[in-house]
Design an enzyme around this catalytic site. Sequence first.
Site, mmCIF file in Angstrom:
data_model
loop_
_atom_site.group_PDB
_atom_site.id
_atom_site.type_symbol
_atom_site.label_atom_id
_atom_site.label_comp_id
_atom_site.label_asym_id
_atom_site.label_seq_id
_atom_site.Cartn_x
_atom_site.Cartn_y
_atom_site.Cartn_z
ATOM 1 C CG LEU A 1 -2.137 -0.822 1.317
ATOM 2 C CD1 LEU A 1 -2.898 -0.541 2.606
ATOM 3 C CD2 LEU A 1 -3.049 -0.604 0.117
ATOM 4 C CG ASP A 2 1.114 3.893 -3.286
ATOM 5 O OD1 ASP A 2 2.017 3.070 -3.494
ATOM 6 O OD2 ASP A 2 0.346 4.317 -4.166
#
Length: 236
Positions: free
Chosen positions: A61-62
């Site tokens: 996940l960024d």
Amino acid sequence: MLSVERNFEIPVLFQDEQLIVVDKPVGLAVHKNDFMPHDAPYLTKLVGDLTGRWIYNVHRLDAKTSGVIVLAFSPEVAKELTLQFERKEVAKKYVAVVQGNPGEGVFSDKVLVKKKTKFKKPAVTRFKALESVETAISYKDKTGIVLSLVEIIPETGRWHQIRQHFARNRFDIVGDTHHGDFTLNKIITEKTGSNRLLLHAASLEFTHPGTQMRQAFTSPLPEEFKKVLEGCSHLI
């Protein structure tokens, strides 16, 4: 709830001897990278420190994206979960606030594989607008900007895939400072105080490597999403 340094709180959605599922806060990187200060916190380290276990990353996940993420306590479990992602056996669902109303459909154009490269790979992103609000935001040749809350299901997992797809099709995700509409971001920040990327990993479903049972986990819509939609819809 794991309370950690620098005001990060990490809600634990599930934990057993093999894995842990948490609700990652916005602004926290999943793992260390070369662009971070040497003392910057990151998810795998913080969860490891607080559980007293080695943590193995499974998927990405960024840092700017919040929401559900699964981490493993062993390389064997991490490998099995990673294979599930590669075989497309994991069900992922995101929500975002975007400019305009994309309706329902599929983006299938190729996306860049990483920053500062021209190489592209195929990517598929399904989407459905859940609700839209009209605003009085106008700039350049745009008037009465519409904002929509959108449900998103990525069928592939490329770098910034969701963000690239929506930006390329002119449905920029609010708060996206890399691919999005910078003018709109600035206006919304001035009007609502929100300056985060409005992209959230809302649910994750996979097969537990130990029990072989399907398990699903969800994270509620962040308050900031509601704040932007409600705040902008009342602008006059």
